[in-house]
Design a protein around this motif. Structure first.
Motif, short mmCIF file in Angstrom:
data_model
loop_
_atom_site.label_atom_id
_atom_site.label_comp_id
_atom_site.label_asym_id
_atom_site.label_seq_id
_atom_site.Cartn_x
_atom_site.Cartn_y
_atom_site.Cartn_z
N ILE A 107 1.72 15.92 -8.51
CA ILE A 107 2.58 15.50 -7.39
C ILE A 107 4.01 15.31 -7.89
O ILE A 107 4.65 14.31 -7.62
N SER A 108 4.50 16.31 -8.58
CA SER A 108 5.74 16.21 -9.34
C SER A 108 7.02 16.16 -8.54
O SER A 108 8.08 15.98 -9.10
N VAL B 222 4.29 15.60 -2.28
CA VAL B 222 3.74 14.35 -1.74
C VAL B 222 3.77 14.38 -0.21
O VAL B 222 2.80 14.00 0.45
N LEU B 223 4.87 14.87 0.36
CA LEU B 223 4.99 14.91 1.82
C LEU B 223 4.05 15.94 2.44
O LEU B 223 3.51 15.72 3.53
N LYS C 46 6.82 19.24 10.37
CA LYS C 46 6.54 17.84 10.04
C LYS C 46 7.17 17.38 8.73
O LYS C 46 7.43 16.19 8.56
N VAL C 47 7.38 18.29 7.80
CA VAL C 47 8.02 17.92 6.53
C VAL C 47 9.52 18.16 6.72
O VAL C 47 10.05 19.24 6.42
N VAL C 48 10.19 17.17 7.25
CA VAL C 48 11.58 17.27 7.65
C VAL C 48 12.48 17.52 6.43
O VAL C 48 12.38 16.83 5.41
N LEU D 216 -1.74 8.19 -2.55
CA LEU D 216 -0.79 8.18 -1.44
C LEU D 216 -0.87 6.89 -0.65
O LEU D 216 0.16 6.37 -0.19
N ASP D 217 -2.08 6.35 -0.48
CA ASP D 217 -2.23 5.06 0.21
C ASP D 217 -1.50 3.96 -0.55
O ASP D 217 -0.84 3.11 0.05
N MET D 218 -1.59 3.98 -1.86
CA MET D 218 -0.91 2.97 -2.67
C MET D 218 0.61 3.14 -2.58
O MET D 218 1.36 2.16 -2.54
N MET D 219 1.08 4.39 -2.53
CA MET D 219 2.51 4.64 -2.36
C MET D 219 2.99 4.11 -1.01
O MET D 219 4.08 3.52 -0.91
#
Length: 104
Positions: free
Chosen positions: A17-18, A23-24, A42-44, A91-94
């Protein structure tokens, strides 16, 4: 495919996830399969070229699956693999971290 230069599991995960775009993209795929144009909307801020590059890399790394349906016009969907689903906790933790600290 992700090249492993270390035995460090944190570095390995970071290499997958560099960048923010990956990530998005993953954030959008957590809810289920998406078509290319839907991801692009969706990935603006992502360009078509960068979206395509990141989708290809994530596919090579075994994080997402690209499924092409034999219809006209062509239909392509992207979804998380089992390996990709393993990143949902990250991702939930982020998300939790962002909710806690973004306004401070």
């Amino acid at each position: 495919m992700v090249k492993i230069y270390t035995n460090c599991p944190v570095e390995y995960t970071a290499s997958i996830i560099s960048n923010k775009w990956k990530v998005l993209i993953l954030r959008e795929l957590i809810d289920g399969p998406k078509r290319y144009n839907e991801l692009n909307r969706k990935v603006v801020g992502i360009s078509a070229k960068v979206l395509t590059q990141n989708l290809r890399t994530l596919e090579k790394d075994g994080i997402i699956r690209r499924e092409v349906y034999p219809v006209i016009p062509p239909k392509v969907e992207y979804s998380l693999t089992t390996k990709g689903n393993g990143l949902t906790g990250v991702l939930d933790m982020m998300k939790e971290f962002g909710l806690k600290y973004k306004d401070r």
